[in-house]
Design a protein around this motif. Sequence first.
Motif, PDB file in Angstrom:
ATOM      1  N   TYR A  32       0.860  -1.166   0.000  1.00 40.89           N
ATOM      2  CA  TYR A  32       0.000   0.000   0.000  1.00 40.89           C
ATOM      3  C   TYR A  32       0.908   1.232   0.000  1.00 40.89           C
ATOM      4  O   TYR A  32       2.020   1.202   0.524  1.00 40.89           O
ATOM      5  CB  TYR A  32      -0.898  -0.008   1.231  1.00 40.89           C
ATOM      6  CG  TYR A  32      -1.736  -1.253   1.334  1.00 40.89           C
ATOM      7  CD1 TYR A  32      -1.606  -2.128   2.415  1.00 40.89           C
ATOM      8  CD2 TYR A  32      -2.661  -1.574   0.348  1.00 40.89           C
ATOM      9  CE1 TYR A  32      -2.371  -3.267   2.507  1.00 40.89           C
ATOM     10  CE2 TYR A  32      -3.431  -2.721   0.442  1.00 40.89           C
ATOM     11  CZ  TYR A  32      -3.271  -3.558   1.517  1.00 40.89           C
ATOM     12  OH  TYR A  32      -4.031  -4.699   1.593  1.00 40.89           O
ATOM     13  N   PHE A  34       1.314   5.504   0.532  1.00 41.67           N
ATOM     14  CA  PHE A  34       0.766   6.661   1.230  1.00 41.67           C
ATOM     15  C   PHE A  34       1.580   7.911   0.925  1.00 41.67           C
ATOM     16  O   PHE A  34       2.783   7.850   0.674  1.00 41.67           O
ATOM     17  CB  PHE A  34       0.807   6.446   2.756  1.00 41.67           C
ATOM     18  CG  PHE A  34      -0.029   5.311   3.260  1.00 41.67           C
ATOM     19  CD1 PHE A  34       0.421   4.007   3.184  1.00 41.67           C
ATOM     20  CD2 PHE A  34      -1.263   5.554   3.838  1.00 41.67           C
ATOM     21  CE1 PHE A  34      -0.354   2.952   3.653  1.00 41.67           C
ATOM     22  CE2 PHE A  34      -2.038   4.512   4.327  1.00 41.67           C
ATOM     23  CZ  PHE A  34      -1.578   3.215   4.233  1.00 41.67           C
ATOM     24  N   LYS A  49      -3.907   7.693  -0.200  1.00 37.84           N
ATOM     25  CA  LYS A  49      -3.318   6.356  -0.216  1.00 37.84           C
ATOM     26  C   LYS A  49      -3.805   5.588  -1.435  1.00 37.84           C
ATOM     27  O   LYS A  49      -4.900   5.846  -1.967  1.00 37.84           O
ATOM     28  CB  LYS A  49      -3.672   5.591   1.057  1.00 37.84           C
ATOM     29  CG  LYS A  49      -5.154   5.265   1.209  1.00 37.84           C
ATOM     30  CD  LYS A  49      -5.408   4.508   2.513  1.00 37.84           C
ATOM     31  CE  LYS A  49      -6.895   4.234   2.701  1.00 37.84           C
ATOM     32  NZ  LYS A  49      -7.186   3.547   3.988  1.00 37.84           N
ATOM     33  N   ILE A  51      -4.497   1.653  -2.552  1.00 39.59           N
ATOM     34  CA  ILE A  51      -4.613   0.258  -2.112  1.00 39.59           C
ATOM     35  C   ILE A  51      -4.712  -0.650  -3.325  1.00 39.59           C
ATOM     36  O   ILE A  51      -3.924  -1.573  -3.505  1.00 39.59           O
ATOM     37  CB  ILE A  51      -5.822   0.064  -1.189  1.00 39.59           C
ATOM     38  CG1 ILE A  51      -5.674   0.954   0.049  1.00 39.59           C
ATOM     39  CG2 ILE A  51      -5.972  -1.398  -0.787  1.00 39.59           C
ATOM     40  CD1 ILE A  51      -6.876   0.935   0.959  1.00 39.59           C
TER      41      ILE A  51
END
Lengths: 112, 115
Positions: A32, A34, A49, A51
Amino acid sequence: AQSVAQPEDQVNVAEGNPLTVKCTYSVSGNPYLFWYVQYPNRGLQFLLKYITGDNLVKGSYGFEAEFNKSQTSFHLKKPSALVSDSALYFCAPSSSNYQLIWGAGTKLIIKP
Amino acid sequence: SQTIHQWPATLVQPVGSPLSLECTVEGTSNPNLYWYRQAAGRGLQLLFYSVGIGQISSEVPQNLSASRPQDRQFILSSKKLLLSDSGFYLCAWSPGQASANEKLFFGSGTQLSVL
């Protein structure tokens, strides 16, 4: 070893121009991703973010980031910079043990 | 809503003195808690994290220790400060049982100067 690179120590942009803050990473699996922002003498704030799904992620304050799997990059962008966007920006992918790997940060300076 | 409190905001301590920085979270239960250090306004170094009361994981060996005496309280300590302990210390939390896609919420930080 897992790592993240923010190749630009500082980015200077004129107000109203588009901005890009670069980030590339080397992390196993599908991390992931960020972005956080830090204003002077303050804690960090979450921006956005990634995903899964659409490669273009939209976040706070008009920022967006583009995920590129083949280039293992996650560049932060904004179409029109504001003076108030001046701050320190951190890219942080998640590692295999779910901890964040922090980039060294890029200082963004927006000039009026 | 959830809030995180970290204090003091600034601290000047002599070398060899003890340290205690406190962080508390309100409005949530069983959070994951973190202590970070930021040197010279740049990258963050994870010092400790905790997934529950009394459960502390240390990421780097150093002169510091952490404790979690209550669910929403996280304390960073040192028995004897070194010059190299100077820096900006940040506490953060994320939802308990968090997966890797959960974001962190940061406190406002403590600027520690060891002289």
